[in-house]
Write a protein that holds these residues in place. Structure first.
Motif: not given
Length: 296
Positions: A219-224, A229-230, A245-252
């Motif tokens: 579970a932990v490894g899958g989310a990471v 990948l994103s 549309y990627l969930p990490t596009h606006f991380s910063f």
């Protein structure tokens, strides 16, 4: 025997409208305080919090014993890290934002249900009985509080280290904007708040994987891995507008707060994107857990 017979006759054998035994209160099962104390006593939680306290000192030592370029008023986040305490906090958040912070959130949420299944204690919790929706909610609430504690602890210690060694100067952004120490504290609080909202999708995905598998590492490894990948796909400019549309596009996007003229566009879009992803993953997690055949 007569005493036992009288006691048995006095026991209530009625049922409430929801089918539970009369007098049973689901709200009294698995108190949040009990779950929090239990999680805080775990060695992995203590080691993780200890590492977050130690990390700013490690980074300070790296700058202290490394080569200093001598230019503290221009450059990127790394070059400006020693300009002031706010800049040191910004650098710490920037350095931890790609992997460490998502991993921490994934650890708390991915381990929450899967660990009980791996210990073969999940079925006993449900047989106590703790309603499934309450079990999932209490576990998620405890994980959220521990994640928030981690997200606040890291910049708080970094600020303390920065004030002691670099002073309470202005926060200087890579674009050349400079804001006062007081305004930078508000920006730091806003940045931590945005990071917490932005990582909601990681929390919900890890929770979904936690109820789907019986191995915490999966579970932990899958989310990471999804987060990594994103981030990799976000670096491919050929994807164009699809990257938004990627969930990490606006991380910063929180870095926009370190400015004299704040642009809220990326912050708003990033928060909305994360909440939307979190809502989908969270609903799937609740649906999956409500129908799961628990055998461990």
């Amino acid at each position: 025997m007569d005493g036992l017979a009288k006691a048995a006759a006095g026991e209530s054998t009625g049922f409430d409208a929801d089918g539970s035994v009369e007098g049973f209160r689901s709200a009294g099962t698995l108190p949040l305080r009990v779950e929090l104390v239990r999680q805080l006593r775990r060695r992995r939680t203590q080691l993780l919090l200890g590492f977050l306290v130690l990390l700013p000192f490690i980074l300070w030592a790296a700058f202290e014993f490394g080569q200093d370029s001598g230019n503290r008023r221009s450059g990127g986040f790394v070059d400006l890290a020693t300009a002031s305490a706010p800049n040191f906090v910004i650098f710490v958040l920037f350095a931890a934002g790609s992997f460490l912070l998502p991993m921490i959130v994934a650890l708390f949420f991915g381990d929450t249900i899967a660990s009980e299944a791996s210990w073969s204690s999940l079925k006993y919790l449900l047989a106590m009985p703790v309603p499934r929706h309450r079990l999932l909610r209490q576990k998620a609430a405890a994980s959220a509080l521990l994640s928030l504690l981690s997200l606040v602890l890291l910049p708080a210690v970094a600020l303390l280290v920065g004030v002691v060694f670099y002073g309470t100067g202005q926060a200087v952004s890579p674009t050349g904007d400079a804001i006062s120490f007081g305004d930078s504290m508000l920006a730091m609080a806003g940045s931590v708040g945005y990071i917490a909202v932005n990582l909601l999708w990681v929390a919900a995905l890890a929770l979904l994987l936690s109820v789907a598998v019986d191995a915490p590492l999966g579970a932990v490894g899958g989310a990471v891995l999804v987060s990594i990948l994103s981030q990799i796909l976000d670096q491919i400019t050929a994807l164009g507008g699809l990257r938004e549309y990627l969930p990490t596009h606006f991380s910063f996007a929180w870095s926009d707060l370190i400015s004299t003229d704040i642009d809220w566009t990326n912050i708003t879009e990033g928060a909305f994107s994360s909440v939307l992803y979190a809502a989908v993953f969270g609903l799937l997690a609740a649906r999956r857990f409500s129908r799961k055949d628990v055998t461990s």
